[in-house]
Scaffold this active site. Structure first.
Site, mmCIF file in Angstrom:
data_model
loop_
_atom_site.group_PDB
_atom_site.id
_atom_site.type_symbol
_atom_site.label_atom_id
_atom_site.label_comp_id
_atom_site.label_asym_id
_atom_site.label_seq_id
_atom_site.Cartn_x
_atom_site.Cartn_y
_atom_site.Cartn_z
ATOM 1 C CB CYS A 5 -65.119 16.696 28.061
ATOM 2 S SG CYS A 5 -66.707 16.133 27.468
ATOM 3 N N GLY A 32 -65.115 22.729 25.848
ATOM 4 C CA GLY A 32 -66.533 22.377 25.883
ATOM 5 C C GLY A 32 -67.359 23.489 26.465
ATOM 6 C CG ASN A 106 -61.201 14.862 27.308
ATOM 7 O OD1 ASN A 106 -60.075 15.319 27.169
ATOM 8 N ND2 ASN A 106 -62.047 14.805 26.305
ATOM 9 N N GLY A 107 -63.167 11.909 26.652
ATOM 10 C CA GLY A 107 -62.838 10.792 25.768
ATOM 11 C C GLY A 107 -64.086 10.107 25.250
ATOM 12 C CB CYS A 239 -55.914 13.085 20.025
ATOM 13 S SG CYS A 239 -56.816 14.011 18.773
ATOM 14 C CE1 TYR A 245 -60.536 24.337 15.997
ATOM 15 C CE2 TYR A 245 -61.240 22.156 16.653
ATOM 16 C CZ TYR A 245 -61.544 23.467 16.367
ATOM 17 O OH TYR A 245 -62.823 23.894 16.454
ATOM 18 C CB CYS A 385 -62.559 10.898 15.648
ATOM 19 S SG CYS A 385 -61.834 10.728 17.288
ATOM 20 C CB CYS A 436 -54.372 8.601 17.613
ATOM 21 S SG CYS A 436 -55.807 8.208 16.595
ATOM 22 C CB CYS A 439 -59.133 11.367 11.589
ATOM 23 S SG CYS A 439 -58.004 12.389 12.483
#
Ligand code: SF4
Length: 475
Positions: A5, A32, A106-107, A239, A245, A385, A436, A439
């Site tokens: 999103c 999105g 978004n999240g 993130c 990306y 994630c 963060c 991952c």
């Protein structure tokens, strides 16, 4: 891997706010493509229009002309295929009789199921299966005399990642979780204010970037101008994949333009994993810039070896089996004249499940490449994630199951090198504690243990019943 999103909001008496939102969503389309929507408010009433598909599929002059007012919010949604339904399109409008709000998110909220059950017990009903509807109903049900008090209470209850835009008939709000997982920025346009997931949306509509919405902050825009309410933010958790990306290379996040950050990732790969080769190429489009960085640092020439069909995924027509068997060939077409007999360095953004990379290597070798050396900007992804990225379960993550040498053999490459976490942080050029990196490391900035336990149980039960559990999804 997909991000979930993009959001946008505007408050302006001098603009056609629905049209402005349309073009901002157009600039955020990469975040999105599942569904799109716009809600507007004129001081009295909220109007909303949502639909499945990309912004340009959903809206036309007629639908935009009905979205009148001086406040608007908009949303582009990505979701997993199983939840492809218009009820989950955003903005979502919820009402409790006394008040109505529209919200776009978004999240991902990791305690959404718990709050959903609590609100259902109080008689709240839900149209879709998104955590965004849970947030909206929690705001409506929260104690407090003002919207800010209600949102503050809601923020204390929510665990997870949320960059929100929200409107009431008279006000626009922007809200960012205390970890600042997803980006959100603030700008001005004419005599009004705009909020967006990324600065590229501001550039496209001629708005001026002012600053980021701070982690834990609530921004309110109304007739009296703009007010800010700072919240608690003990640990940051932006993130890192926004830098690798998700976000566009022309966006600025945390004061860092992403284009040079991606170039630096490629250069870091060249230093960490040098190899004798004839040609460098970045897998288009997300690794094109990193490929240039590798070439500059190594001195190896760069060329395009794969041409991407940029319209893949822009159809609702299902491919038949023959087309489906072509797999990644639908997306990339090789240039044999460029590749024949060459030792290639191929830079890509990430390897998640390891389902696409073998096809890319195979296409390149079939087109004549003598050697294929894969270089990956993201360190090995070993943990799932929980903050809004549709990645995979741990079992599906190839780096959680295989060594790097085994992955190299699996994808059919001649060598494989991942950028180290230190190399990635150096490329982004911001303090490590801002991010963060869960991952890669399994160290989640937000406690996810309960959620992980639940997921493990669901996975076990799903494999026993050979069915997939329904659940609440991120926005
Ligand atoms: S776990 Fe990975 S993808 Fe998810 S928010 Fe953290 S860095 Fe981003």
């Amino acid at each position: 891997m997909h991000e979930s999103c993009g959001v946008f909001g505007v408050y302006s008496h001098d603009d056609d706010v629905a049209r402005l939102t349309f073009f901002a969503l157009f600039a955020l389309q990469h975040r999105g493509q599942e569904s799109s929507g716009i809600a507007t408010a004129d001081g009295k009433k909220i109007r909303v229009f949502t639909g499945m598909g990309r912004v340009s599929n959903v809206f036309n002059e007629d639908s935009l002309s009905h979205l009148t007012g001086h406040i608007a919010i908009g949303h582009n949604r990505y979701s997993t295929a199983g939840s492809s339904r218009v009820a989950n399109a955003q903005p979502i409008v919820v009402s409790n009789g006394a008040s109505t709000i529209a919200i776009a998110h978004n999240g991902n909220i990791i305690n959404a199921t718990h709050i959903y059950e609590e609100l259902s017990g109080q008689g709240y009903t839900f149209r879709g299966t998104t955590d965004t509807e849970v947030i909206a109903n929690l705001i409506l049900s929260s104690p407090g005399k003002t919207w800010v008090e209600k949102i503050q209470y809601t923020m204390h209850r929510l665990q997870g990642a949320y960059s929100l835009v929200l409107l009431t008939p008279r006000e626009l709000f922007a809200v960012r979780d205390p970890f600042g997982v997803r980006p959100l920025c603030l700008g001005t346009v004419d005599n009004g204010w705009v909020i967006a997931s990324e600065t590229c949306a501001l550039d496209h509509i001629g708005a001026e970037f002012i600053r980021e919405v701070k982690p834990g902050e609530i921004v309110v825009v109304n007739e009296n101008n703009l007010e800010s309410y700072s919240g608690e933010s003990h640990r940051r958790g932006a993130c890192i994949f926004e830098y690798i990306y998700f976000a566009r290379p022309d966006s600025v996040i945390n004061g860092r333009l992403l284009y040079p950050a991606r170039q630096a990732m490629g250069a870091g790969l060249a230093r960490e994993h040098p190899v004798d080769a004839d040609l460098v190429m970045g897998v288009p489009d997300s690794a094109t810039v990193a490929g240039m960085g590798y070439a500059q640092e190594s001195g190896i020439p760069i060329a395009e070896g794969l041409i991407k069909n940029r319209y893949v995924g822009r159809t609702f027509i299902e491919p038949d089996q023959r087309i489906r068997d072509l797999g990644v060939k639908l997306k990339f077409n090789p240039l044999p004249q460029m590749l024949n007999g060459k030792r290639l360095v191929v830079v890509d953004d990430s390897i998640v499940r390891g389902t696409t990379t073998p096809s890319v290597v195979k296409i390149l070798k079939k087109a004549g490449a003598k050697e294929v050396h894969m270089r990956i900007c993201a360190p090995p992804i070993r943990y799932p994630c929980f903050f809004g990225v549709d990645m995979a379960t741990r079992r599906e993550l190839i780096a959680a199951q295989k060594t790097i040498q085994e992955i190299c053999e699996f994808i059919g490459a001649d060598s494989l090198g991942y950028l180290s976490i230190d190399g990635l942080i150096k490329a982004v050029d911001l303090p490590r504690q801002n991010f963060c990196l869960a991952c890669f490391t399994g160290d989640y900035p937000i406690p996810v243990q309960l959620e992980m336990d639940k997921l493990a149980l669901e996975t076990m039960s799903a494999s026993r019943q050979n069915s997939v559990c329904d659940g609440i999804e991120g926005g």
